[in-house]
Design an enzyme around this catalytic site. Structure first.
Site, mmCIF file in Angstrom:
data_model
loop_
_atom_site.group_PDB
_atom_site.id
_atom_site.type_symbol
_atom_site.label_atom_id
_atom_site.label_comp_id
_atom_site.label_asym_id
_atom_site.label_seq_id
_atom_site.Cartn_x
_atom_site.Cartn_y
_atom_site.Cartn_z
ATOM 1 N N GLY A 167 0.833 -1.198 0.000
ATOM 2 C CA GLY A 167 0.000 0.000 0.000
ATOM 3 C C GLY A 167 0.861 1.238 0.000
ATOM 4 N N SER A 168 0.227 2.402 -0.147
ATOM 5 C CA SER A 168 0.964 3.656 -0.155
ATOM 6 C C SER A 168 0.082 4.767 0.380
ATOM 7 C CB SER A 168 1.438 4.007 -1.571
ATOM 8 O OG SER A 168 0.338 4.187 -2.434
ATOM 9 N N GLY A 169 0.736 5.847 0.822
ATOM 10 C CA GLY A 169 0.028 7.010 1.342
ATOM 11 C C GLY A 169 0.827 8.259 1.065
ATOM 12 N N GLY A 170 0.405 9.360 1.685
ATOM 13 C CA GLY A 170 1.029 10.637 1.417
ATOM 14 C C GLY A 170 2.489 10.720 1.824
ATOM 15 N N PHE A 171 2.895 9.920 2.825
ATOM 16 C CA PHE A 171 4.258 10.025 3.338
ATOM 17 C C PHE A 171 5.126 8.825 2.981
ATOM 18 C CE2 PHE A 171 2.658 13.531 5.629
ATOM 19 C CZ PHE A 171 3.734 14.274 6.070
ATOM 20 N N SER A 208 5.433 4.458 1.151
ATOM 21 C CA SER A 208 4.882 3.219 0.626
ATOM 22 C C SER A 208 5.302 2.063 1.516
ATOM 23 C CB SER A 208 5.369 2.976 -0.806
ATOM 24 O OG SER A 208 4.995 4.057 -1.646
ATOM 25 N N VAL A 209 4.470 1.025 1.574
ATOM 26 C CA VAL A 209 4.734 -0.152 2.381
ATOM 27 C C VAL A 209 4.821 -1.372 1.470
ATOM 28 C CG1 VAL A 209 3.923 -1.622 4.269
ATOM 29 C CG2 VAL A 209 3.545 0.849 4.362
ATOM 30 N N LYS A 217 8.822 -0.167 5.047
ATOM 31 C CA LYS A 217 8.165 1.126 4.858
ATOM 32 C C LYS A 217 9.192 2.125 4.362
ATOM 33 C CE LYS A 217 5.025 4.381 7.108
ATOM 34 N NZ LYS A 217 4.195 4.639 8.308
ATOM 35 N N ASP A 241 -2.279 9.565 16.978
ATOM 36 C CA ASP A 241 -3.060 9.298 15.772
ATOM 37 C C ASP A 241 -3.726 7.927 15.867
ATOM 38 O OD1 ASP A 241 -4.199 9.955 13.348
ATOM 39 O OD2 ASP A 241 -2.475 9.346 12.144
#
Length: 338
Positions: free
Chosen positions: A69-73, A75-76, A89, A191
């Site tokens: 998966g990936s996000g704004g900060f 990728s995993v 990560k 968070d």
């Protein structure tokens, strides 16, 4: 992934580790006299360390790297490392806020020295990324235990899996165990939400994604610096009102977020609907909270007891909220009567 963090949270540039000279990253601590670097002893005797994380990644030992998966900060990825399945990560520079993404990498390591059943274990982390394993947008890489591909957000809202009382009580107890351990070591997550709680193949919840976390000591819990660092961090639907108001950080901010998460576990509904700015304003000015009184999930005796716990967890006054240990005791009592 965490929200952008203001520049005031960052270390002075002159004490950042340099990729060019091969120095690797270490956890941050905030004390009354400033920031310190905690450099771990490297122990990786032929296999993945079970007690301490390493500041060296043996890149040639990485096998079968597959994106998860990936996000704004960042990728995993899932990978094989020294005979174990791990999560890799890769934290990348955010185009809009490169300093915030760098601080997110450092914050990820605030709990790296801790070992607990309900916290994702860090194996190794480094800012030294070979050219053939990274790119110019990469800040650093973190190797962690591979928990699985599911998080609590997917379990709650996926719709296919049953989520009965015994199961959500067990999940919430897992999270409370993890929070109690973190808080006992001066780490606040900042968070907590379903997407940041991973669910293992053994159906155990583990707290993950420490990119908003802070290491506190008693001297800085109420400082104005702590407030400036925290109030924009985290996810707005789960953020404690004192952080929205720019007040001081304490472990009770995590308890508020836990309360919202527990409500989601019980109801399988989103906590709020409507405009983001309205929600932010109403949480602070009008004590807006997810519905308990009119929700069918809280009509039973157990439901009423859980509703009372939620009311304490998301109290507007941080001092009125229970500690993680008190939450855990309450949940254990509820489980005993299931």
């Amino acid at each position: 992934m965490p929200s952008p963090i203001p520049v005031t949270r960052l270390l002075p540039r002159d004490i950042y580790p340099s990729v060019d000279i091969g120095v690797c990253s270490s956890p941050l601590s905030k004390h009354s006299h400033g920031y310190t670097l905690q450099v771990p002893v490297q122990r990786l005797h032929g296999k993945v360390a079970s007690r301490l994380w390493s500041s060296v990644i043996h890149w040639k030992q990485l096998r079968s790297v597959q994106p998860v998966g990936s996000g704004g900060f960042g990728s995993v990825y899932r990978a094989e490392y020294l005979g174990e399945t791990v999560a890799l990560k890769r934290v990348k520079k955010c185009a809009k806020n490169q300093l915030a993404s760098r601080q997110s990498f450092w914050a990820e390591l605030n709990a790296a020295h801790l070992r607990h059943r309900n916290i994702v274990r860090v194996i190794a982390a480094t800012t030294c990324v070979p050219a053939d394993f990274g790119d110019e947008s990469s800040i650093g890489t973190i190797l962690m235990e591979f928990v699985g591909s599911r998080n609590l957000q997917q379990v709650i809202y996926g719709g296919a899996e049953p989520l009965g009382e015994d199961r959500w009580l067990r999940y919430s107890t897992d999270i409370a165990h993890g929070l109690m351990f973190l808080h006992s070591h001066g780490v606040v997550h900042l968070d907590i939400k379903p997407a940041n709680v991973l669910v293992s193949n053994e159906d155990v919840c583990k707290i993950a994604d420490f990119g908003c976390s802070l290491k506190l000591d008693g001297a800085c819990e109420d400082s104005s610096l702590s407030a400036r660092l925290s109030h924009v961090c985290g996810t707005y639907t789960h953020r404690a009102p004192e952080l929205l108001k720019g007040e001081g950080v304490s472990p009770k901010a995590d308890i508020f977020s836990f309360g919202i998460t527990l409500w989601q576990l019980i109801t399988r509904d989103p906590p709020y609907t409507g405009d983001r700015h309205y929600v932010l304003y109403a949480v602070v000015a009008h004590s807006l909270r997810p519905s308990v009184q009119h929700h069918p999930a809280f009509r039973s005796e157990q439901g009423r007891l859980c509703g009372a716990l939620l009311g304490r967890c998301w109290s507007a006054e941080a001092g009125c909220r229970p500690s993680a240990q008190e939450v855990l005791s309450h949940l254990q009592q509820l489980r005993a009567h299931v």
